[in-house]
Design an enzyme around this catalytic site. Structure first.
Site, PDB file in Angstrom:
ATOM      1  N   ASP A   1       0.883  -1.154   0.000  1.00 20.87           N
ATOM      2  CA  ASP A   1       0.000   0.000   0.000  1.00 20.87           C
ATOM      3  C   ASP A   1       0.932   1.219   0.000  1.00 20.87           C
ATOM      4  O   ASP A   1       2.137   1.083   0.282  1.00 20.87           O
ATOM      5  CB  ASP A   1      -0.873  -0.040   1.269  1.00 20.87           C
ATOM      6  CG  ASP A   1      -1.661   1.226   1.468  1.00 20.87           C
ATOM      7  OD1 ASP A   1      -2.266   1.702   0.500  1.00 20.87           O
ATOM      8  OD2 ASP A   1      -1.660   1.757   2.607  1.00 20.87           O
ATOM      9  N   LEU A   2       0.429   2.390  -0.338  1.00 19.20           N
ATOM     10  CA  LEU A   2       1.293   3.582  -0.391  1.00 19.20           C
ATOM     11  C   LEU A   2       1.184   4.452   0.872  1.00 19.20           C
ATOM     12  O   LEU A   2       2.125   4.535   1.664  1.00 19.20           O
ATOM     13  CB  LEU A   2       0.931   4.418  -1.631  1.00 19.20           C
ATOM     14  CG  LEU A   2       1.665   5.751  -1.781  1.00 19.20           C
ATOM     15  CD1 LEU A   2       3.142   5.546  -2.089  1.00 19.20           C
ATOM     16  CD2 LEU A   2       1.024   6.598  -2.881  1.00 19.20           C
ATOM     17  N   ASP A   3      -0.007   5.059   1.035  1.00 20.51           N
ATOM     18  CA  ASP A   3      -0.198   6.010   2.137  1.00 20.51           C
ATOM     19  C   ASP A   3      -0.134   5.288   3.479  1.00 20.51           C
ATOM     20  O   ASP A   3      -0.928   4.381   3.740  1.00 20.51           O
ATOM     21  CB  ASP A   3      -1.565   6.704   1.993  1.00 20.51           C
ATOM     22  CG  ASP A   3      -1.657   7.556   0.736  1.00 20.51           C
ATOM     23  OD1 ASP A   3      -0.715   8.323   0.474  1.00 20.51           O
ATOM     24  OD2 ASP A   3      -2.669   7.468   0.017  1.00 20.51           O
TER      25      ASP A   3
ATOM     26  N   THR B   1       1.381  10.129   4.428  1.00 22.38           N
ATOM     27  CA  THR B   1       0.554  11.176   3.822  1.00 22.38           C
ATOM     28  C   THR B   1      -0.765  11.375   4.566  1.00 22.38           C
ATOM     29  O   THR B   1      -1.487  12.331   4.287  1.00 22.38           O
ATOM     30  CB  THR B   1       0.239  10.813   2.356  1.00 22.38           C
ATOM     31  OG1 THR B   1       0.010   9.426   2.324  1.00 22.38           O
ATOM     32  CG2 THR B   1       1.363  11.184   1.426  1.00 22.38           C
TER      33      THR B   1
ATOM     34  N   LYS C   1      -8.639   5.940   6.436  1.00 17.22           N
ATOM     35  CA  LYS C   1      -7.437   5.312   5.878  1.00 17.22           C
ATOM     36  C   LYS C   1      -7.795   4.181   4.921  1.00 17.22           C
ATOM     37  O   LYS C   1      -8.604   3.308   5.266  1.00 17.22           O
ATOM     38  CB  LYS C   1      -6.526   4.809   6.996  1.00 17.22           C
ATOM     39  CG  LYS C   1      -5.890   5.953   7.754  1.00 17.22           C
ATOM     40  CD  LYS C   1      -4.861   5.477   8.748  1.00 17.22           C
ATOM     41  CE  LYS C   1      -4.194   6.683   9.392  1.00 17.22           C
ATOM     42  NZ  LYS C   1      -3.271   6.285  10.466  1.00 17.22           N
TER      43      LYS C   1
ATOM     44  N   SER D   1      -2.800   0.826  -4.186  1.00 19.45           N
ATOM     45  CA  SER D   1      -3.242   1.973  -3.387  1.00 19.45           C
ATOM     46  C   SER D   1      -4.575   2.515  -3.871  1.00 19.45           C
ATOM     47  O   SER D   1      -4.881   2.472  -5.059  1.00 19.45           O
ATOM     48  CB  SER D   1      -2.184   3.080  -3.497  1.00 19.45           C
ATOM     49  OG  SER D   1      -2.689   4.296  -2.990  1.00 19.45           O
ATOM     50  N   ALA D   2      -5.348   3.067  -2.935  1.00 18.14           N
ATOM     51  CA  ALA D   2      -6.620   3.697  -3.294  1.00 18.14           C
ATOM     52  C   ALA D   2      -6.397   5.077  -3.901  1.00 18.14           C
ATOM     53  O   ALA D   2      -7.290   5.646  -4.522  1.00 18.14           O
ATOM     54  CB  ALA D   2      -7.494   3.829  -2.049  1.00 18.14           C
TER      55      ALA D   2
ATOM     56  N   LYS E   1     -10.952  -0.738  -1.632  1.00 19.40           N
ATOM     57  CA  LYS E   1     -10.806  -1.509  -0.400  1.00 19.40           C
ATOM     58  C   LYS E   1     -12.004  -1.196   0.507  1.00 19.40           C
ATOM     59  O   LYS E   1     -12.453  -0.058   0.503  1.00 19.40           O
ATOM     60  CB  LYS E   1      -9.498  -1.118   0.311  1.00 19.40           C
ATOM     61  CG  LYS E   1      -8.259  -1.309  -0.568  1.00 19.40           C
ATOM     62  CD  LYS E   1      -7.041  -0.642   0.048  1.00 19.40           C
ATOM     63  CE  LYS E   1      -5.856  -0.685  -0.910  1.00 19.40           C
ATOM     64  NZ  LYS E   1      -4.640  -0.016  -0.403  1.00 19.40           N
TER      65      LYS E   1
ATOM     66  N   GLU F   1       0.066  -3.412   4.546  1.00 21.18           N
ATOM     67  CA  GLU F   1      -1.049  -2.467   4.672  1.00 21.18           C
ATOM     68  C   GLU F   1      -1.090  -1.805   6.048  1.00 21.18           C
ATOM     69  O   GLU F   1      -0.843  -2.468   7.045  1.00 21.18           O
ATOM     70  CB  GLU F   1      -2.372  -3.227   4.516  1.00 21.18           C
ATOM     71  CG  GLU F   1      -3.110  -3.012   3.220  1.00 21.18           C
ATOM     72  CD  GLU F   1      -3.641  -1.599   3.017  1.00 21.18           C
ATOM     73  OE1 GLU F   1      -3.653  -0.792   3.957  1.00 21.18           O
ATOM     74  OE2 GLU F   1      -4.053  -1.308   1.897  1.00 21.18           O
ATOM     75  N   ASP F   2      -1.444  -0.528   6.091  1.00 15.70           N
ATOM     76  CA  ASP F   2      -1.575   0.138   7.397  1.00 15.70           C
ATOM     77  C   ASP F   2      -3.032   0.330   7.810  1.00 15.70           C
ATOM     78  O   ASP F   2      -3.294   0.726   8.944  1.00 15.70           O
ATOM     79  CB  ASP F   2      -0.904   1.522   7.374  1.00 15.70           C
ATOM     80  CG  ASP F   2      -1.694   2.503   6.521  1.00 15.70           C
ATOM     81  OD1 ASP F   2      -2.027   2.150   5.372  1.00 15.70           O
ATOM     82  OD2 ASP F   2      -2.003   3.607   7.006  1.00 15.70           O
TER      83      ASP F   2
HETATM   84  C1  BG6 Z   1      -5.650   6.115   0.476  1.00 14.18           C
HETATM   85  C2  BG6 Z   1      -5.644   6.933   1.737  1.00 14.18           C
HETATM   86  O1  BG6 Z   1      -4.387   5.565   0.252  1.00 14.18           O
HETATM   87  O2  BG6 Z   1      -6.020   6.919  -0.645  1.00 14.18           O
HETATM   88  C3  BG6 Z   1      -6.995   7.602   1.917  1.00 14.18           C
HETATM   89  O3  BG6 Z   1      -5.366   6.084   2.845  1.00 14.18           O
HETATM   90  C4  BG6 Z   1      -7.336   8.434   0.687  1.00 14.18           C
HETATM   91  O4  BG6 Z   1      -6.958   8.418   3.068  1.00 14.18           O
HETATM   92  C5  BG6 Z   1      -7.298   7.534  -0.538  1.00 14.18           C
HETATM   93  O5  BG6 Z   1      -8.614   9.009   0.811  1.00 14.18           O
HETATM   94  C6  BG6 Z   1      -7.575   8.293  -1.837  1.00 14.18           C
HETATM   95  O6  BG6 Z   1      -6.547   9.199  -2.062  1.00 14.18           O
HETATM   96  P1  BG6 Z   1      -6.544  10.330  -3.172  1.00 14.18           P
HETATM   97  O7  BG6 Z   1      -5.091  10.743  -3.211  1.00 14.18           O
HETATM   98  O8  BG6 Z   1      -6.972   9.697  -4.456  1.00 14.18           O
HETATM   99  O9  BG6 Z   1      -7.453  11.398  -2.732  1.00 14.18           O
HETATM  100 MG    MG Z   2      -2.633   3.153   3.667  1.00 17.24          MG
END
Ligand code: BG6
Ligand code: MG
Length: 229
Positions: free
Chosen positions: A6-8, A14, A42, A111-112, A142, A166-167
């Site tokens: 996962d990224l964030d 972030t 998250k 990542s989302a 997710k 994943e966090d």
């Molecule tokens: C996820 C974050 O990785 O991405 C969420 O944990 C965030 O908090 C989601 O809402 C979507 O991110 P973005 O950058 O497309 O607004």
């Molecule tokens: Mg995350």
């Protein structure tokens, strides 16, 4: 075997920037929310996050207005991360990726975030990933497993051959629903559904993770054996 990150919250922190930007929007709409509520955002897509936040504030609005608010929030968010560089990579991540690279382990991003590619570029990690599945590429976010299943397919691996880092509880849920071993990054307080939990990647070596994977497989086999008889 391979790994999907996962990224964030796993590669970069972030979450604090997402929080600031959403908080600013909520404040402009006349309400506030706290860090405990922010935990629920998250791993959740931008659209679903907005709906959750508006629900907390008791705000209902047209789709058109929601789209406009998402653009505003994202502009603020991009402003906050515009200076982000490799110094914001979480401790141990870079050397762990180097190790995976040297061992020729396939690596994917799941990542989302629709900003994933931009962030990977800014922190100089794009070349480490053979597959990038982000919020622009999935229909079901997710906790649906689509993100990770797409990633595994692109790495030419079965979910049972991949480890997901994943966090977010919803991200761990997605990994488990897809049949992946899930390693939670963070605290056991909110990641109890993960197979293992690490505080982060500091001092984490690939051979340690491989050992966890072997143990996980043994446990898994024991379970299916006892289940069959
Ligand atoms: C996820 C974050 O990785 O991405 C969420 O944990 C965030 O908090 C989601 O809402 C979507 O991110 P973005 O950058 O497309 O607004
Ligand atoms: Mg995350």
């Amino acid at each position: 075997m391979g790994v999907i990150f996962d990224l964030d919250g796993v590669i970069v922190d972030t979450a604090k920037y997402h929080f600031q930007a959403w908080k600013r929007l909520a404040n402009e709409l006349g309400f506030d929310f706290d860090e405990t509520q922010n935990e629920q955002l998250k791993g959740v897509s931008r659209y679903d996050s907005l709906n959750l936040i508006l629900g907390w504030g008791g705000v209902t609005q047209t789709e058109e207005q929601k789209q406009a608010w998402m653009v505003t929030k994202n502009d603020w968010y991009l402003g906050l991360i515009s200076e982000m560089n490799e110094s914001e990579i979480l401790p141990g991540v870079h050397s762990f990726l180097d190790e995976l690279n040297a061992a020729q382990i396939p690596v994917g991003l799941g990542s989302a975030s629709k900003n994933s590619k931009r962030i990977l570029e800014q922190i100089g990690l794009t070349s480490y990933f053979q597959s990038i599945v982000d919020g622009n590429r999935v229909v079901k976010g997710k906790p649906n497993p689509e993100t990770f299943l797409t990633g595994a397919r692109e790495l030419n691996l079965a979910p049972s051959e991949c480890i997901v880092f994943e966090d977010a509880p919803k991200g761990v849920k997605a990994a488990k629903a897809g049949g992946f071993m899930a390693i939670g990054i963070g605290s056991s307080r909110n990641l109890s559904n993960a197979d293992y939990i690490l505080k982060g990647f500091e001092n984490i070596r690939w051979r340690t993770i491989q050992r966890l994977f072997r143990n996980y497989k043994i446990k898994d086999e024991k379970f299916s054996t006892s289940f069959n008889y």
